[in-house]
Design an enzyme around this catalytic site. Sequence first.
Site, PDB file in Angstrom:
ATOM      1  N   TYR A 143      25.149  27.618  36.394  1.00 46.45           N
ATOM      2  CA  TYR A 143      26.093  28.341  37.431  1.00 46.45           C
ATOM      3  C   TYR A 143      25.220  29.116  38.310  1.00 46.45           C
ATOM      4  CZ  TYR A 143      29.320  31.750  39.247  1.00 46.45           C
ATOM      5  OH  TYR A 143      30.349  32.738  39.842  1.00 46.45           O
ATOM      6  N   ASP A 238      17.146  28.972  41.282  1.00 46.76           N
ATOM      7  CA  ASP A 238      18.092  29.906  41.080  1.00 46.76           C
ATOM      8  C   ASP A 238      17.745  30.935  40.104  1.00 46.76           C
ATOM      9  OD1 ASP A 238      19.908  31.780  41.120  1.00 46.76           O
ATOM     10  OD2 ASP A 238      21.958  30.188  40.983  1.00 46.76           O
ATOM     11  N   LYS A 266      21.134  40.205  40.637  1.00 48.49           N
ATOM     12  CA  LYS A 266      21.262  41.075  39.433  1.00 48.49           C
ATOM     13  C   LYS A 266      19.967  42.187  39.499  1.00 48.49           C
ATOM     14  CE  LYS A 266      24.031  37.826  37.145  1.00 48.49           C
ATOM     15  NZ  LYS A 266      24.138  36.419  37.168  1.00 48.49           N
TER      16      LYS A 266
HETATM   17  C1  LIG Z   1      25.163  35.787  38.025  1.00 42.89           C
HETATM   18  C2  LIG Z   1      24.749  34.443  38.907  1.00 42.89           C
HETATM   19  C3  LIG Z   1      24.891  34.096  40.150  1.00 42.89           C
HETATM   20  C4  LIG Z   1      25.763  34.710  41.073  1.00 42.89           C
HETATM   21  O1  LIG Z   1      25.411  35.787  41.189  1.00 42.89           O
HETATM   22  P1  LIG Z   1      26.740  36.904  41.717  1.00 42.89           P
HETATM   23  O2  LIG Z   1      25.943  38.349  42.059  1.00 42.89           O
HETATM   24  O3  LIG Z   1      27.757  37.320  40.575  1.00 42.89           O
HETATM   25  O4  LIG Z   1      27.618  36.361  42.657  1.00 42.89           O
HETATM   26  C5  LIG Z   1      24.183  32.922  40.660  1.00 42.89           C
HETATM   27  N1  LIG Z   1      23.408  32.365  40.076  1.00 42.89           N
HETATM   28  C6  LIG Z   1      23.096  32.498  38.573  1.00 42.89           C
HETATM   29  C7  LIG Z   1      21.947  31.767  37.877  1.00 42.89           C
HETATM   30  C8  LIG Z   1      23.638  33.613  38.107  1.00 42.89           C
HETATM   31  O5  LIG Z   1      23.454  34.125  36.697  1.00 42.89           O
END
Ligand SMILES: *Cc1c(COP(=O)(O)O)cnc(C)c1O
Length: 428
Positions: A143, A238, A266
């Site tokens: 994701y 990511d 995060k």
């Molecule tokens: C949480 C997450 C996102 C999205 O971040 P948001 O702050 O919720 O938009 C993108 N990539 C990864 C790997 C994530 O865990």
Amino acid sequence: MTSRNEELFTRAQRTIPGGVNSPVRAFRSVGGTPRFLKKASGARVWDADGKEYLDYVGSWGPAILGHADPVVVEAVRAAALDGLSFGAPTEREIDMAERLCELLPSMEMVRLVSSGTEATMSAIRLARGFTGRDAIVKFEGCYHGHADSLLVKAGSGLLTFGNPSSAGVPDDFAKHTLVLDYNNPAALEEIFQARGSEIACVIIEPIAGNMNLVKPSAEFMHLLRRLCTEHGAVLIFDEVMTGFRVGPRGVQGLFGITPDLTTLGKVIGGGMPVGAFGGRRDIMQKIAPLGAVYQAGTLSGSPVAVAAGLASLDQISKPGFYELLTARTTRLVDGLKASAAKHGVGFTADSVGGMFGLYFAQAVPQSYADVMASDKDSFNRFFHAMLDAGHYFAPSAFEAGFVSAAHAEADIDSTIGAADAWFAANGR
Ligand SMILES: *Cc1c(COP(=O)(O)O)cnc(C)c1O
């Protein structure tokens, strides 16, 4: 189950779709009523009825120091007194950029945004602008936020372009996204062989945390780096979840692989909305105002959010932080595994740094298909029993869990104790 959460959930559903502002919070996967939280401190959260839980969600990753860390809260308070937002550059943003580039040497330049979604969306636009190519590669089960090109699932065959995984995403967008099997070197070689010159970038969770926790093989990761280099595709790690969560240098530090771009979120906001993307200077120089790839944000680099991020990074950079975090997480995972084995429950667990996966399966999954084959019903029963006992895990069998530095050994042991009671009642 207590009444106040139910009352609030009923009320919320009248004006908020599904009663929540992000779908997984609605407990659809596990059933039941979501807990409306009103307070959090250290390793604990309290719901609308005042019931206390040991929290293993940690706001889905940011709360690495524990909730309402006093140093972070003080930094936020002090910054807020000086003004909430200026829409002009601040010195603190330079401090943050320098800090991120120092911690992740693959980052020569970095831009701050306000969420992980913005970071990945912008990184992909940048990769396309830099290469002049349209196709992107992602992996099933990873994701990357909710931008259109990323809400795509595999098409019918390996070499066909993807299908939208959400209504509202035009096929014309999805067709530029190729979706491959995670951790499958043969599929990767095949796609680059067939379409290497069309691929702008490959985006990957270098350790996947959005299909429970799945670690790729080193062979797969090194192959990925080699193929991207050979074909001129931008490799995007990511690390929105894994950055500063699995260790002080992210997954790139663990594997010793240098991505071209990295996305963060995060942990770097310490609980406030901060995201970032950065990497190779020659690529980052393509962003406006230096280059032709447009990207902007009214609240980007928010002084208050950046203050929270810096205060968090300060603390996690202290010697011994990751040793402690890892030890606490390992204690949880080992304790749960030992208890399940003792009672003959088909369960295993894995972890890296302060992140863990719980699997109602015989073996740790290696792929999306493995994850999907796990026993979801057992997870859901385990989840509700633990919640009732005051242990708050992610409300889905397909999410990673998080331990913070505020989780004391006694907290972990109490969670293992509660799980042991459930495993004893549900074993052979
Ligand atoms: C949480 C997450 C996102 C999205 O971040 P948001 O702050 O919720 O938009 C993108 N990539 C990864 C790997 C994530 O865990």
